[in-house]
Motif scaffolding. Structure first.
Motif: not given
Ligand SMILES: Nc1ncnc2c1ncn2[C@@H]1O[C@H](COP(=O)(O)OP(=O)(O)OP(=O)(O)O)[C@@H](O)[C@H]1O
Ligand SMILES: [Mg+2]
Lengths: 321, 277
Positions: A69-70, A73, A100-102, B9-17
């Motif tokens: 998903g990320w 990370r 790219t990976n927030d 911080p944990a990302p929002a959502g299950p997947h990169y966007r």
């Protein structure tokens, strides 16, 4: 956790990786060893989803790389030294990856700090030394605080201080419970850092075992003893059918006897000894022994194990193992 | 030694966007000097040639023949530099992709974004936005400067006249789509020099070859040449212009160009998924 199952990669006529399977477990450092051209980098690229395997698969925490998903990370990778646009600053390189990976901007500053590049963060990467490029690659791998890390020859181009830094970093990452997979063609380096070994030759698995087992199993043990009556001692030891070799500095190398036995014999004969230490044969030698067949199997005269490994005559005692 | 224990911080959502990938590409394109150089070159070449062409015409207008005067298109003339400016913007389009392969950054990029079509689409989108903005600035700049040069001695155009705004805006569109086409070529070829050669070949050498063909074939093939399409897109008197080669109408021409760009990007994306990084 990395699982590689029957992975195979062919480049034209070259079979770079041949039905390779192994596991890399969390909480320890797994060394990935093999002579030059044995397929280490290719395997790592396939794990990272960059090269498509012809057969088999690699998964990270149970998922194919493309299914993460990320990705940053979950996995951090250092694959090539200085494979970074020379015109971009270190900061912008990392920031572009982070976006790219927030990953927040503060994290970019943090990893720059960790690898000691804060002061040159705004300089173009093209001006960096090989070692600085390597540090930047490591910073990129750490960016997403991943639980799985792959490092392809991370000590390439680093000075002794840098090498020690990488060693400590790897150990720290392992202690934090992460999965750390690090390639090298130096057995001695792996003896200092790794806990577990995956050894390949010509794309095939040769051995998979704990480092301690490798050392115990493949290293020839011997005892080094120094005295000012070498001839008497040699005679006494040889009478027990031990093999005794005189070294360049005058010390004796004794095989087939323990240090205690050598000490006892010297006492009985009333020979004063100045040094008595158990030794291991060079790990490089043991490693060459192990990969010898796979190197021979190539039938490439130019590529002998001798030219592949440094330090081959250096004897060393593994520290802390 | 500091260790990396701090948590992010944990990302929002299950997947990169896509939004993150777009932001990343924007960071990349604005953080290398080659972007500045190629854009400055696009602006300089296009406006410079426009200035040259319009001042030459202004100085010889009094001697121009009747035929020349009848077909004179001041808008098109002021935009003549676009056919050279397209080379510079094309180089930027190529570099956006080929520099990643040339330097090896592509591996870091694709490790961060395993979805390769998304990666390519984000690159194309960010480049197109930059190229379109710069293209329009350049096109309008060349137009206004050219018209002011013509103004004293020769007829000149104004945006309010029929077809003029369409031609000037078309100039910016033409630059952007051609640049995108170059980017698509680079996604197939992956090497900077190879992709630039292919791009220049398509634009300059291809027309030279077709010139040598019999006119019946040339008229059919010539319509599909980017330069012919660009010429029509930036002309007001499309039916008068040249007349030697039949051309698509401006909007059909634009659609054909977009088709070229889409085709090379599609092939590039398809290959990217299949090839090793
Ligand atoms: N992209 C490629 N195209 C063609 N052949 C390749 C490619 N990558 C690797 N090879 C070949 O595959 C084999 C394995 O190479 P690889 O780089 O994986 O070995 P390595 O163990 O990493 O070696 P080193 O210790 O030198 O880094 C070699 O014979 C190499 O020449
Ligand atoms: Mg390698």
């Amino acid at each position: 956790m990395i699982e590689v199952t029957g992975i195979t990669k062919r480049y034209g006529d070259t079979l770079a990786v041949d039905d390779l399977s192994f596991e890399v477990k969390p909480g320890q450092i797994t060394g990935f060893l093999g002579p030059n051209g044995s397929g280490k980098s290719t395997t790592m690229r396939m794990i990272m989803g960059l090269d498509n395997p012809d057969a088999g698969q690699a998964t990270i925490n149970g998922k194919a790389y493309g299914g993460l998903g990320w990705p940053l990370r979950e996995v951090g990778g250092l694959l090539e030294a200085k494979a970074i646009h020379p015109g971009r600053s270190a900061l912008n390189h990392l920031w572009a990856l982070a976006q790219t990976n927030d990953i927040p901007r503060s994290r970019v500053d943090e990893v720059l700090e960790v690898v000691g590049l804060t002061s040159v963060a705004r300089k173009r990467v093209g001006t960096f030394s090989l070692g600085m490029g390597q540090r930047l690659g490591i910073a990129a791998a750490l960016l997403g605080d991943p639980s799985v890390l792959l490092f392809d020859e991370p000590i390439n181009g680093l000075d002794p201080e840098g090498i020690r830094w990488v060693r400590n970093l790897l150990k720290g990452l392992g202690k934090e419970g992460r999965t750390v997979f690090v390639s090298s063609h130096l057995m001695s380096e792996m003896a200092l850092t790794a806990d577990h070994l995956v050894v390949i030759g010509r794309g095939r698995l040769i051995a998979e075992m704990p480092v301690s087992e490798f050392i115990a199993q493949s290293s020839q043990q011997f005892v080094r003893v120094r005295t000012n009556q070498p001839n008497e001692l040699r005679e006494a030891l040889q009478s027990t059918e031990a093999t005794v070799v005189e070294e360049e500095d005058g010390a004796l190398s004794v095989s087939d006897l323990s240090a205690e036995e050598v000490g006892d014999i010297a006492l009985i004969r009333q020979i004063v000894i100045h040094e008595l230490s158990p030794q291991l044969a060079s790990l490089e030698e043991a490693f060459m022994e192990l990969t010898h067949d796979s190197v021979d199997y190539r039938g490439e005269s130019g590529l002998s194990a001798d030219t592949d490994f440094e330090n081959k005559n250096g004897r060393l005692t593994p520290a802390g193992k | 030694m500091t260790l990396i224990t701090s948590t992010i911080p944990a990302p929002a959502g299950p997947h990169y966007r896509p939004a993150g990938v777009l932001r990343s590409e924007w960071t990349k394109i604005r953080s290398v000097r080659s972007t500045t150089w190629t854009l400055v070159a696009t602006i300089g070449i296009t406006i410079g040639i426009g200035v040259l062409a319009t001042s030459t015409e202004a100085s010889r207008w009094t001697h121009a023949s009747l035929a020349d005067r009848l077909t004179f298109d001041p808008t098109s003339l002021s935009l003549a530099g676009l056919l050279f400016g397209q080379l510079a913007i094309g180089i930027l389009g190529v570099l956006v992709i080929s520099a990643e392969y040339g330097t090896g950054t592509i591996r870091a990029s694709l490790a961060a974004i395993p979805n390769r079509p998304l990666f390519l689409a984000a690159k194309a989108a960010v480049f197109t936005a930059v190229a379109l903005i710069v293209g329009e600035i350049v096109s309008f700049g060349a137009f206004f400067i050219g018209q002011s040069i013509l103004g004293g001695s020769a007829p000149h155009a104004m945006l309010g006249q029929a077809g003029v705004l369409r031609a000037v805006a078309g100039g910016g569109l033409y630059l952007a789509v051609l640049g995108l086409f170059a980017l698509g070529l680079a996604s197939i070829i992956r090497h900077t020099a190879g992709a630039i050669s292919a791009f220049v070949g398509v634009l300059l050498i291809f027309p030279l070859i077709t010139q040598a063909l019999p006119s019946s074939i040339r008229d059919v093939i010539g319509k599909f040449e980017p330069a012919t399409i660009g010429n029509a897109m930036t002309s007001v008197n499309t039916h008068l212009q040249g007349g030697a080669i039949p051309a698509f109408s401006p909007w059909v021409g634009l659609a054909v160009l977009c088709g070229y760009a889409a085709a090379v990007l599609g092939i590039g994306g398809w290959l990217m998924v299949r090839r090793d990084a």
